[in-house]
Design a protein around this motif. Structure first.
Motif, mmCIF file in Angstrom:
data_model
loop_
_atom_site.group_PDB
_atom_site.id
_atom_site.type_symbol
_atom_site.label_atom_id
_atom_site.label_comp_id
_atom_site.label_asym_id
_atom_site.label_seq_id
_atom_site.Cartn_x
_atom_site.Cartn_y
_atom_site.Cartn_z
ATOM 1 N N PHE A 254 43.615 70.339 -44.985
ATOM 2 C CA PHE A 254 43.860 68.899 -45.024
ATOM 3 C C PHE A 254 42.540 68.126 -45.082
ATOM 4 C CE2 PHE A 254 48.072 69.560 -42.775
ATOM 5 C CZ PHE A 254 48.852 69.076 -43.809
ATOM 6 N N ILE A 255 41.581 68.538 -44.278
ATOM 7 C CA ILE A 255 40.295 67.834 -44.238
ATOM 8 C C ILE A 255 39.599 67.901 -45.594
ATOM 9 C CG2 ILE A 255 37.975 67.863 -43.224
ATOM 10 C CD1 ILE A 255 39.374 68.717 -40.565
ATOM 11 N N PHE A 256 39.592 69.082 -46.209
ATOM 12 C CA PHE A 256 38.957 69.215 -47.529
ATOM 13 C C PHE A 256 39.733 68.473 -48.611
ATOM 14 C CE2 PHE A 256 36.956 73.171 -45.775
ATOM 15 C CZ PHE A 256 35.661 72.684 -45.818
ATOM 16 N N THR A 257 41.063 68.448 -48.501
ATOM 17 C CA THR A 257 41.892 67.810 -49.514
ATOM 18 C C THR A 257 41.930 66.298 -49.356
ATOM 19 O OG1 THR A 257 43.300 69.769 -49.593
ATOM 20 C CG2 THR A 257 44.201 67.774 -50.541
ATOM 21 N N LEU A 258 42.170 65.836 -48.138
ATOM 22 C CA LEU A 258 42.372 64.411 -47.889
ATOM 23 C C LEU A 258 41.150 63.693 -47.341
ATOM 24 C CD1 LEU A 258 45.824 64.717 -46.065
ATOM 25 C CD2 LEU A 258 45.440 64.173 -48.479
ATOM 26 N N GLY A 259 40.236 64.447 -46.754
ATOM 27 C CA GLY A 259 39.100 63.853 -46.076
ATOM 28 C C GLY A 259 39.398 63.748 -44.594
ATOM 29 N N PRO A 260 38.365 63.717 -43.766
ATOM 30 C CA PRO A 260 38.581 63.714 -42.313
ATOM 31 C C PRO A 260 39.324 62.479 -41.796
ATOM 32 C CG PRO A 260 36.236 63.590 -42.839
ATOM 33 C CD PRO A 260 36.966 63.789 -44.118
ATOM 34 N N GLU A 261 39.047 61.308 -42.335
ATOM 35 C CA GLU A 261 39.699 60.096 -41.826
ATOM 36 C C GLU A 261 41.190 60.092 -42.136
ATOM 37 O OE1 GLU A 261 36.912 59.929 -43.802
ATOM 38 O OE2 GLU A 261 35.447 59.501 -42.229
ATOM 39 N N ARG A 262 41.554 60.434 -43.378
ATOM 40 C CA ARG A 262 42.973 60.465 -43.750
ATOM 41 C C ARG A 262 43.710 61.572 -42.999
ATOM 42 N NH1 ARG A 262 44.396 60.588 -49.824
ATOM 43 N NH2 ARG A 262 46.478 60.413 -48.959
ATOM 44 N N THR A 263 43.047 62.694 -42.773
ATOM 45 C CA THR A 263 43.674 63.786 -42.029
ATOM 46 C C THR A 263 43.942 63.354 -40.595
ATOM 47 O OG1 THR A 263 42.609 65.459 -43.395
ATOM 48 C CG2 THR A 263 43.406 66.166 -41.236
ATOM 49 N N TYR A 264 42.962 62.747 -39.956
ATOM 50 C CA TYR A 264 43.144 62.261 -38.588
ATOM 51 C C TYR A 264 44.287 61.249 -38.541
ATOM 52 C CZ TYR A 264 42.480 59.939 -34.159
ATOM 53 O OH TYR A 264 42.696 59.409 -32.916
ATOM 54 N N SER A 265 44.306 60.329 -39.478
ATOM 55 C CA SER A 265 45.348 59.312 -39.535
ATOM 56 C C SER A 265 46.722 59.950 -39.727
ATOM 57 C CB SER A 265 45.057 58.334 -40.675
ATOM 58 O OG SER A 265 46.072 57.368 -40.765
ATOM 59 N N LEU A 266 46.823 60.926 -40.604
ATOM 60 C CA LEU A 266 48.083 61.610 -40.854
ATOM 61 C C LEU A 266 48.598 62.290 -39.585
ATOM 62 C CD1 LEU A 266 50.322 62.927 -42.619
ATOM 63 C CD2 LEU A 266 48.683 64.749 -43.082
ATOM 64 N N VAL A 267 47.758 63.044 -38.937
ATOM 65 C CA VAL A 267 48.169 63.763 -37.732
ATOM 66 C C VAL A 267 48.544 62.779 -36.624
ATOM 67 C CG1 VAL A 267 47.408 65.351 -35.915
ATOM 68 C CG2 VAL A 267 46.847 65.826 -38.304
#
Length: 87
Positions: free
Chosen positions: A64-77
């Motif tokens: 997720f981090i590589f695909t979406l980026g760390p900020e979007r991944t954190y937001s998603l979770v």
């Protein structure tokens, strides 16, 4: 594997689809980059099993981090975990 558990609902993020595709009652394919569709699918599942206990497992957060980026991944979770809190 979660798919082999009869009560498991598995959402697979993939680039092979551009809209949610139900493979069977326990397996749903979702577009990799559209996190709103994942959140919507999670929300509908939570509503369908209201009153039941459940666990959300995010497999391969690194992907997720590589695909979406760390900020979007954190937001998603964070948003996914808050879905049940809003009820």
């Amino acid at each position: 594997m979660a798919q082999r558990q009869p009560a498991a609902k598995v959402f697979v993020l993939t680039s092979r689809v551009s809209y949610p595709k139900i493979e069977n009652e326990n397996l749903v394919l979702l577009p990799s980059y559209d996190t709103s569709l994942l959140l919507d699918a999670l929300n509908k599942t939570i509503e369908a099993y209201a009153g039941s206990s459940f666990t959300i497992v995010f497999d391969s957060i690194t992907h997720f981090i590589f695909t979406l980026g760390p900020e979007r991944t954190y937001s998603l979770v964070r948003q996914a975990l808050e879905l049940d809190d809003l009820r």
